[in-house]
Design a protein around this motif. Structure first.
Motif, PDB file in Angstrom:
ATOM      1  N   VAL A   1       0.861  -1.181   0.000  1.00 42.35           N
ATOM      2  CA  VAL A   1       0.000   0.000   0.000  1.00 42.35           C
ATOM      3  C   VAL A   1       0.899   1.234   0.000  1.00 42.35           C
ATOM      4  O   VAL A   1       1.797   1.353   0.832  1.00 42.35           O
ATOM      5  N   VAL A   2       0.677   2.132  -0.951  1.00 41.80           N
ATOM      6  CA  VAL A   2       1.472   3.351  -1.089  1.00 41.80           C
ATOM      7  C   VAL A   2       0.555   4.551  -0.851  1.00 41.80           C
ATOM      8  O   VAL A   2      -0.425   4.750  -1.578  1.00 41.80           O
ATOM      9  N   LEU A   3       0.858   5.358   0.177  1.00 42.62           N
ATOM     10  CA  LEU A   3       0.024   6.498   0.550  1.00 42.62           C
ATOM     11  C   LEU A   3       0.655   7.796   0.060  1.00 42.62           C
ATOM     12  O   LEU A   3       1.864   8.012   0.216  1.00 42.62           O
ATOM     13  N   TYR A   4      -0.193   8.668  -0.531  1.00 40.64           N
ATOM     14  CA  TYR A   4       0.316   9.939  -1.056  1.00 40.64           C
ATOM     15  C   TYR A   4      -0.855  10.877  -1.319  1.00 40.64           C
ATOM     16  O   TYR A   4      -1.843  10.490  -1.973  1.00 40.64           O
ATOM     17  N   ASP A   5      -0.789  12.093  -0.798  1.00 35.76           N
ATOM     18  CA  ASP A   5      -1.725  13.164  -1.112  1.00 35.76           C
ATOM     19  C   ASP A   5      -3.194  12.721  -0.999  1.00 35.76           C
ATOM     20  O   ASP A   5      -3.944  12.795  -1.978  1.00 35.76           O
ATOM     21  N   GLU A   6      -3.597  12.296   0.181  1.00 37.91           N
ATOM     22  CA  GLU A   6      -4.973  11.898   0.460  1.00 37.91           C
ATOM     23  C   GLU A   6      -5.437  10.754  -0.440  1.00 37.91           C
ATOM     24  O   GLU A   6      -6.644  10.628  -0.747  1.00 37.91           O
ATOM     25  N   SER A   7      -4.505   9.915  -0.871  1.00 35.53           N
ATOM     26  CA  SER A   7      -4.824   8.819  -1.786  1.00 35.53           C
ATOM     27  C   SER A   7      -4.031   7.577  -1.388  1.00 35.53           C
ATOM     28  O   SER A   7      -3.070   7.651  -0.624  1.00 35.53           O
ATOM     29  N   SER A   8      -4.459   6.459  -1.940  1.00 33.88           N
ATOM     30  CA  SER A   8      -3.719   5.221  -1.716  1.00 33.88           C
ATOM     31  C   SER A   8      -3.612   4.431  -3.012  1.00 33.88           C
ATOM     32  O   SER A   8      -4.505   4.490  -3.867  1.00 33.88           O
ATOM     33  N   LEU A   9      -2.515   3.725  -3.128  1.00 39.18           N
ATOM     34  CA  LEU A   9      -2.279   2.813  -4.240  1.00 39.18           C
ATOM     35  C   LEU A   9      -2.002   1.444  -3.653  1.00 39.18           C
ATOM     36  O   LEU A   9      -1.082   1.279  -2.850  1.00 39.18           O
ATOM     37  N   GLN A  10      -2.820   0.455  -4.018  1.00 43.73           N
ATOM     38  CA  GLN A  10      -2.586  -0.918  -3.605  1.00 43.73           C
ATOM     39  C   GLN A  10      -1.991  -1.679  -4.778  1.00 43.73           C
ATOM     40  O   GLN A  10      -2.529  -1.635  -5.884  1.00 43.73           O
ATOM     41  N   LEU A  11      -0.899  -2.373  -4.527  1.00 43.77           N
ATOM     42  CA  LEU A  11      -0.225  -3.157  -5.560  1.00 43.77           C
ATOM     43  C   LEU A  11      -0.148  -4.610  -5.122  1.00 43.77           C
ATOM     44  O   LEU A  11       0.241  -4.898  -3.983  1.00 43.77           O
ATOM     45  N   GLN A  12      -0.489  -5.515  -6.027  1.00 41.79           N
ATOM     46  CA  GLN A  12      -0.334  -6.941  -5.756  1.00 41.79           C
ATOM     47  C   GLN A  12       0.109  -7.635  -7.034  1.00 41.79           C
ATOM     48  O   GLN A  12      -0.493  -7.446  -8.099  1.00 41.79           O
ATOM     49  N   ALA A  13       1.172  -8.422  -6.922  1.00 43.90           N
ATOM     50  CA  ALA A  13       1.688  -9.189  -8.055  1.00 43.90           C
ATOM     51  C   ALA A  13       1.297 -10.654  -7.882  1.00 43.90           C
ATOM     52  O   ALA A  13       1.526 -11.241  -6.823  1.00 43.90           O
ATOM     53  N   LEU A  14       0.698 -11.229  -8.915  1.00 46.89           N
ATOM     54  CA  LEU A  14       0.216 -12.604  -8.867  1.00 46.89           C
ATOM     55  C   LEU A  14       0.863 -13.427  -9.979  1.00 46.89           C
ATOM     56  O   LEU A  14       1.208 -12.891 -11.044  1.00 46.89           O
ATOM     57  N   ALA A  15       1.004 -14.723  -9.728  1.00 45.60           N
ATOM     58  CA  ALA A  15       1.495 -15.631 -10.768  1.00 45.60           C
ATOM     59  C   ALA A  15       0.406 -15.807 -11.824  1.00 45.60           C
ATOM     60  O   ALA A  15      -0.783 -15.876 -11.506  1.00 45.60           O
ATOM     61  N   ALA A  16       0.813 -15.853 -13.078  1.00 38.89           N
ATOM     62  CA  ALA A  16      -0.132 -15.981 -14.189  1.00 38.89           C
ATOM     63  C   ALA A  16       0.307 -17.111 -15.117  1.00 38.89           C
ATOM     64  O   ALA A  16       1.484 -17.486 -15.130  1.00 38.89           O
ATOM     65  N   PRO A  17      -0.619 -17.647 -15.910  1.00 34.92           N
ATOM     66  CA  PRO A  17      -0.246 -18.696 -16.865  1.00 34.92           C
ATOM     67  C   PRO A  17       0.732 -18.179 -17.907  1.00 34.92           C
ATOM     68  O   PRO A  17       0.734 -17.001 -18.248  1.00 34.92           O
ATOM     69  N   ARG A  18       1.545 -19.085 -18.415  1.00 39.05           N
ATOM     70  CA  ARG A  18       2.498 -18.691 -19.453  1.00 39.05           C
ATOM     71  C   ARG A  18       1.790 -18.332 -20.749  1.00 39.05           C
ATOM     72  O   ARG A  18       2.227 -17.478 -21.510  1.00 39.05           O
ATOM     73  N   SER A  19       0.652 -18.981 -21.020  1.00 41.18           N
ATOM     74  CA  SER A  19       0.003 -18.857 -22.316  1.00 41.18           C
ATOM     75  C   SER A  19      -0.893 -17.627 -22.453  1.00 41.18           C
ATOM     76  O   SER A  19      -1.124 -17.149 -23.559  1.00 41.18           O
ATOM     77  N   SER A  20      -1.416 -17.111 -21.336  1.00 41.67           N
ATOM     78  CA  SER A  20      -2.350 -15.994 -21.452  1.00 41.67           C
ATOM     79  C   SER A  20      -2.314 -15.137 -20.191  1.00 41.67           C
ATOM     80  O   SER A  20      -1.850 -15.564 -19.138  1.00 41.67           O
ATOM     81  N   GLY A  21      -2.838 -13.923 -20.309  1.00 42.46           N
ATOM     82  CA  GLY A  21      -2.877 -13.011 -19.181  1.00 42.46           C
ATOM     83  C   GLY A  21      -4.144 -13.186 -18.356  1.00 42.46           C
ATOM     84  O   GLY A  21      -5.027 -13.991 -18.688  1.00 42.46           O
ATOM     85  N   LEU A  22      -4.240 -12.411 -17.281  1.00 42.75           N
ATOM     86  CA  LEU A  22      -5.365 -12.522 -16.358  1.00 42.75           C
ATOM     87  C   LEU A  22      -6.287 -11.302 -16.363  1.00 42.75           C
ATOM     88  O   LEU A  22      -7.398 -11.379 -15.844  1.00 42.75           O
ATOM     89  N   TRP A  23      -5.848 -10.181 -16.923  1.00 44.92           N
ATOM     90  CA  TRP A  23      -6.579  -8.939 -16.723  1.00 44.92           C
ATOM     91  C   TRP A  23      -7.987  -8.980 -17.301  1.00 44.92           C
ATOM     92  O   TRP A  23      -8.932  -8.465 -16.697  1.00 44.92           O
ATOM     93  N   ASP A  24      -8.201  -9.585 -18.451  1.00 44.07           N
ATOM     94  CA  ASP A  24      -9.548  -9.656 -19.022  1.00 44.07           C
ATOM     95  C   ASP A  24     -10.496 -10.384 -18.067  1.00 44.07           C
ATOM     96  O   ASP A  24     -11.621  -9.948 -17.833  1.00 44.07           O
ATOM     97  N   GLU A  25     -10.028 -11.497 -17.498  1.00 49.96           N
ATOM     98  CA  GLU A  25     -10.844 -12.278 -16.576  1.00 49.96           C
ATOM     99  C   GLU A  25     -11.076 -11.534 -15.259  1.00 49.96           C
ATOM    100  O   GLU A  25     -12.199 -11.464 -14.752  1.00 49.96           O
ATOM    101  N   VAL A  26     -10.006 -10.966 -14.700  1.00 52.16           N
ATOM    102  CA  VAL A  26     -10.124 -10.247 -13.430  1.00 52.16           C
ATOM    103  C   VAL A  26     -11.008  -9.011 -13.590  1.00 52.16           C
ATOM    104  O   VAL A  26     -11.810  -8.680 -12.709  1.00 52.16           O
ATOM    105  N   ARG A  27     -10.887  -8.333 -14.711  1.00 52.34           N
ATOM    106  CA  ARG A  27     -11.690  -7.125 -14.957  1.00 52.34           C
ATOM    107  C   ARG A  27     -13.181  -7.467 -14.972  1.00 52.34           C
ATOM    108  O   ARG A  27     -14.006  -6.714 -14.430  1.00 52.34           O
ATOM    109  N   THR A  28     -13.537  -8.601 -15.572  1.00 50.97           N
ATOM    110  CA  THR A  28     -14.932  -9.026 -15.605  1.00 50.97           C
ATOM    111  C   THR A  28     -15.455  -9.314 -14.202  1.00 50.97           C
ATOM    112  O   THR A  28     -16.582  -8.928 -13.843  1.00 50.97           O
ATOM    113  N   LYS A  29     -14.625  -9.971 -13.376  1.00 48.16           N
ATOM    114  CA  LYS A  29     -15.027 -10.273 -12.000  1.00 48.16           C
ATOM    115  C   LYS A  29     -15.207  -8.996 -11.193  1.00 48.16           C
ATOM    116  O   LYS A  29     -16.189  -8.845 -10.448  1.00 48.16           O
ATOM    117  N   LEU A  30     -14.260  -8.071 -11.329  1.00 47.48           N
ATOM    118  CA  LEU A  30     -14.336  -6.826 -10.563  1.00 47.48           C
ATOM    119  C   LEU A  30     -15.571  -6.018 -10.942  1.00 47.48           C
ATOM    120  O   LEU A  30     -16.231  -5.430 -10.083  1.00 47.48           O
TER     121      LEU A  30
END
Length: 211
Positions: free
Chosen positions: A68-97
């Motif tokens: 968690v990175v705090l700056y100017d009344e804001s926060s940034l959360q960063l998390q790095a996850l393992a992903a498959p070699r063949s494809s990314g995760l963002w399309d799937e995660v974006r749909t869930k979110l």
């Protein structure tokens, strides 16, 4: 007349590989060419050194799972996850979110498609932006909330921060979406290749923990 192609010498091949072009900005994979800047070595993530940001490790039990990175009344959360070699995760995660996180809509951002709107937290709502970056066998999720979610100037500081993050995936087998392990800077097991460039006597972020 056909001529046999001259076999490339090992040192020539190494020079060509070393001369691979560097991308204009990250997040970077630890194995690709990237700028030799001061960074805080947290194991699976190497973060830009910026004295204006308050950097905290987020932990579940004894495991550090994000930042968690705090700056100017804001926060940034960063998390790095393992992903498959063949494809990314963002399309799937974006749909869930989009179906779970709150009132969100998709828009184009500096890293590609992102989600923007309101996130629910303890019965309350807060402006937020969800950014996902697919890398080689890793996925980086960045959540900006607070003032930076609606103020472009504050958001730009976070964007620059994200663009200089280095993800260290490692070669060990990991399950899909498993958090890439993090550690405090003074814990053993760090990569000496980048850590010594951080000057411990120079004012910078205090690494605390959120549980």
């Amino acid at each position: 007349m056909f001529r046999r192609r001259r076999r490339e010498q090992p040192d020539q091949a190494a020079e060509q590989e070393a001369a691979a072009p560097m991308r204009e900005s990250g997040p970077w994979d630890a194995d690709e060419p990237h700028p030799d800047n001061d960074r805080i070595d947290l194991g699976g993530l190497r973060l830009p050194h910026n004295p204006d940001f308050d950097v905290r490790l987020a932990s579940v039990g004894d495991q550090h799972v994000g930042v968690v990175v705090l700056y100017d009344e804001s926060s940034l959360q960063l998390q790095a996850l393992a992903a498959p070699r063949s494809s990314g995760l963002w399309d799937e995660v974006r749909t869930k979110l989009a179906s779970q996180a709150g009132v969100l809509h998709e828009q184009e951002g500096p890293f590609g498609p992102e989600l923007s709107g309101e996130m629910r937290l303890d019965g309350d709502s807060r402006p937020a932006r969800y950014i996902g970056i697919d890398g080689p066998r890793w996925f980086l999720l960045a959540v900006i909330s607070g003032k930076a979610a609606v103020d472009d100037a504050t958001a730009a500081a976070y964007h620059d921060f994200i663009k200089d993050v280095v993800v260290v995936r490692g070669d060990e087998p990991m399950a899909r979406e498993e958090p890439i392990p993090l550690r405090r800077p003074n814990e053993p097991g760090g990569d000496a290749g980048e850590g010594p460039r951080f000057n411990p006597f120079r004012r910078g972020p205090e690494i605390s923990e959120i549980r």
